[in-house]
Design a protein around this motif. Structure first.
Motif, short mmCIF file in Angstrom:
data_model
loop_
_atom_site.label_atom_id
_atom_site.label_comp_id
_atom_site.label_asym_id
_atom_site.label_seq_id
_atom_site.Cartn_x
_atom_site.Cartn_y
_atom_site.Cartn_z
N ASP A 1 -2.70 21.39 71.95
CA ASP A 1 -2.40 20.03 72.41
C ASP A 1 -1.31 19.48 71.50
O ASP A 1 -1.59 18.87 70.46
CB ASP A 1 -3.66 19.17 72.37
N ARG A 2 -0.06 19.69 71.87
CA ARG A 2 1.05 19.39 70.97
C ARG A 2 1.20 17.89 70.69
O ARG A 2 1.56 17.49 69.59
CB ARG A 2 2.35 19.94 71.56
N PHE B 1 -5.94 14.46 72.44
CA PHE B 1 -7.34 14.42 72.02
C PHE B 1 -7.56 13.34 70.96
O PHE B 1 -8.56 12.62 70.98
CB PHE B 1 -7.77 15.80 71.47
N GLY B 2 -6.62 13.24 70.02
CA GLY B 2 -6.76 12.25 68.97
C GLY B 2 -6.51 10.84 69.47
O GLY B 2 -7.24 9.91 69.14
N LYS B 3 -5.46 10.66 70.31
CA LYS B 3 -5.09 9.32 70.78
C LYS B 3 -6.14 8.75 71.73
O LYS B 3 -6.49 7.58 71.65
CB LYS B 3 -3.74 9.38 71.51
N LYS B 4 -6.63 9.58 72.64
CA LYS B 4 -7.48 9.07 73.72
C LYS B 4 -8.98 9.22 73.45
O LYS B 4 -9.77 8.39 73.88
CB LYS B 4 -7.13 9.78 75.03
N ALA B 5 -9.35 10.33 72.75
CA ALA B 5 -10.78 10.60 72.58
C ALA B 5 -11.23 10.55 71.13
O ALA B 5 -12.43 10.71 70.85
CB ALA B 5 -11.12 11.97 73.18
N THR C 1 -4.48 20.33 67.42
CA THR C 1 -3.79 19.15 67.96
C THR C 1 -2.61 18.81 67.06
O THR C 1 -2.65 18.99 65.85
CB THR C 1 -4.75 17.95 68.03
N GLY C 2 -1.56 18.29 67.70
CA GLY C 2 -0.34 18.00 66.94
C GLY C 2 -0.23 16.55 66.53
O GLY C 2 -1.10 16.00 65.87
N HIS C 3 0.84 15.91 66.98
CA HIS C 3 1.12 14.52 66.60
C HIS C 3 1.80 13.82 67.78
O HIS C 3 2.56 14.46 68.53
CB HIS C 3 2.05 14.50 65.38
N GLU D 1 2.15 19.68 61.87
CA GLU D 1 0.70 19.45 61.94
C GLU D 1 -0.01 20.63 62.62
O GLU D 1 -1.08 21.06 62.18
CB GLU D 1 0.42 18.16 62.71
N LEU D 2 0.60 21.17 63.68
CA LEU D 2 0.01 22.32 64.35
C LEU D 2 -0.04 23.53 63.42
O LEU D 2 -1.03 24.27 63.38
CB LEU D 2 0.82 22.68 65.60
N GLY D 3 1.02 23.74 62.64
CA GLY D 3 1.03 24.85 61.68
C GLY D 3 -0.03 24.67 60.61
O GLY D 3 -0.71 25.64 60.22
N ARG D 4 -0.22 23.43 60.15
CA ARG D 4 -1.25 23.17 59.13
C ARG D 4 -2.64 23.46 59.67
O ARG D 4 -3.46 24.10 59.00
CB ARG D 4 -1.15 21.70 58.69
#
Length: 387
Positions: free
Chosen positions: A9-10, A14-18, A75-77, A87-90
């Protein structure tokens, strides 16, 4: 071989909505995360990506093709680009610490998420990939991504922004000014509309013409001013001659042929004959400007333009004789026509011979009199290399 089924989820829906923070590792936790996103936004396709990843995980588990299989979500940013990819790489590094996989199977829902494949392949091999298509979502998301990417490129490229934003912006600006003026002077709306349309067409036509013929207007004004002045003068002479010939075509027809022909091929040939002299003079003026410019710059190619002026009488004779012959005014057996044709041959021979000497002179002139040295230097070098 250990394989990681990875949902991506680039843009961090998931973070913004859920409120789900990545990474999410394990079948149960991934299903919980997908349920939260589905409840928060039932239309978001990222939840279906996780469901598809879990389904693929179950299938691989049952098949027993691999030594071990795990499923995870990263998940990205919201700021898609460098931030999201970092963020995805981390998060991928965290997943690989807990499950040291030998290969990965990314699961995505479109072209945007697939941009992170190089990040994945830099850490472990990509065994396969899966794109989730939810009804028409693949086309919609891919189209949106392509449009977004090209708009971003247009805004960042000065040349493209001038064409795609500058010209439409000028059109809207001129029409806006015209509309405002028309409020105060409604009776002049026709004039304002025509003026605005004329300015727009003039600007667009001028831009297309200069770009198509690679004409750099400002550079020409500063570096080739003399040539530009003579070029414009030659063009004006040609235009004036064409207009004059069109206005007085009937009078000229009576003088040359004794009658006025009907509109058609005969009248067209007559028109070509009538503009012959002014066209040749206009071309000669343009060539004179090029000669002066080349002389001031000490350009050895000045001889091209001098040769062009010398050959112009031949072109005038060819057009004059052929058009008058087509009009039935002269024939090739008349003494005057034979003299003109001989004059053309003499002019061609003279132009070729004169151009040869002129070329040698101006090459020597441009190089400061060292043309003989330059011509003999190559054989000497060749002899030395052979020796």
């Amino acid at each position: 071989m250990k394989v990681l089924v990875l949902a991506i989820d680039r843009d961090d829906d998931f973070g913004k909505k859920a409120g789900v923070e990545g990474p999410v590792i394990g079948k149960g936790k991934c299903i919980d995360a997908a349920l939260k996103l589905s409840l928060a936004d039932p239309e978001d396709s990222d939840a279906n990506v996780v469901y598809a990843a879990v389904k693929l995980y179950d299938e691989l588990k049952k098949s027993g093709e691999f030594e071990d299989v795990e499923v995870a979500l990263i998940t990205g940013h919201p700021d898609v680009g460098v931030k999201s990819d970092i963020e995805l790489g981390r998060q991928l590094d965290i997943v690989l610490k807990k499950f040291p996989a030998d290969g990965v199977i990314p699961v995505t829902d479109g072209a945007e998420d697939e941009q992170v494949f190089p990040i994945l392949s830099s850490r472990l091999p990509i065994v396969s990939s899966k794109r989730v298509v939810v009804k028409q979502n693949e086309t919609i998301e891919t189209t949106y991504y392509v449009i977004y990417r090209y708009i971003k490129e247009i805004l960042s490229d000065p040349e493209a922004s001038r064409v795609f934003l500058g010209i439409p912006g000028l059109i809207f600006l001129l029409y806006g000014i015209g509309k405002l003026i028309s409020l105060s002077y409604p009776q002049s709306m026709n004039i304002i509309s025509n003026v605005v349309a004329g300015i727009i067409l003039l600007f667009i036509g001028g831009y297309a013409f200069t770009r198509g013929f690679r004409i750099q207007v400002f550079r020409a004004l500063t570096n080739e001013f003399i040539q530009l002045i003579f070029g414009v003068s030659g063009l004006l002479i040609i235009t004036a001659g064409m207009v004059n010939a069109y206005v007085n075509i009937d009078t000229y027809a009576v003088q040359l042929m004794g009658y006025v022909p009907e509109p058609g091929p005969i009248k067209f040939i007559l028109y070509i004959h009538s503009i012959n002299t002014t066209v040749i003079i206009g071309i000669g003026v343009v060539l004179v400007g090029r000669i002066i410019q080349a002389y001031l710059r000490r350009n050895p190619h000045i001889w091209y333009n001098i040769a062009g002026i010398l050959i112009l009488p031949t072109f005038w004779i060819i057009i004059d004789v052929t058009t008058r012959y087509a009009l039935g005014v002269v024939n090739f057996h008349s003494f005057g026509t034979i003299l003109e044709i001989l004059g053309a041959f003499v002019d061609v021979i003279f132009s070729v011979v004169a151009s040869t000497f002129i070329r040698r002179y101006f090459i020597s002139w441009a190089s400061g009199g060292n043309s003989e040295v330059e011509e003999t230097s190559e054989p000497v070098q060749g002899a030395e290399s052979k020796a």
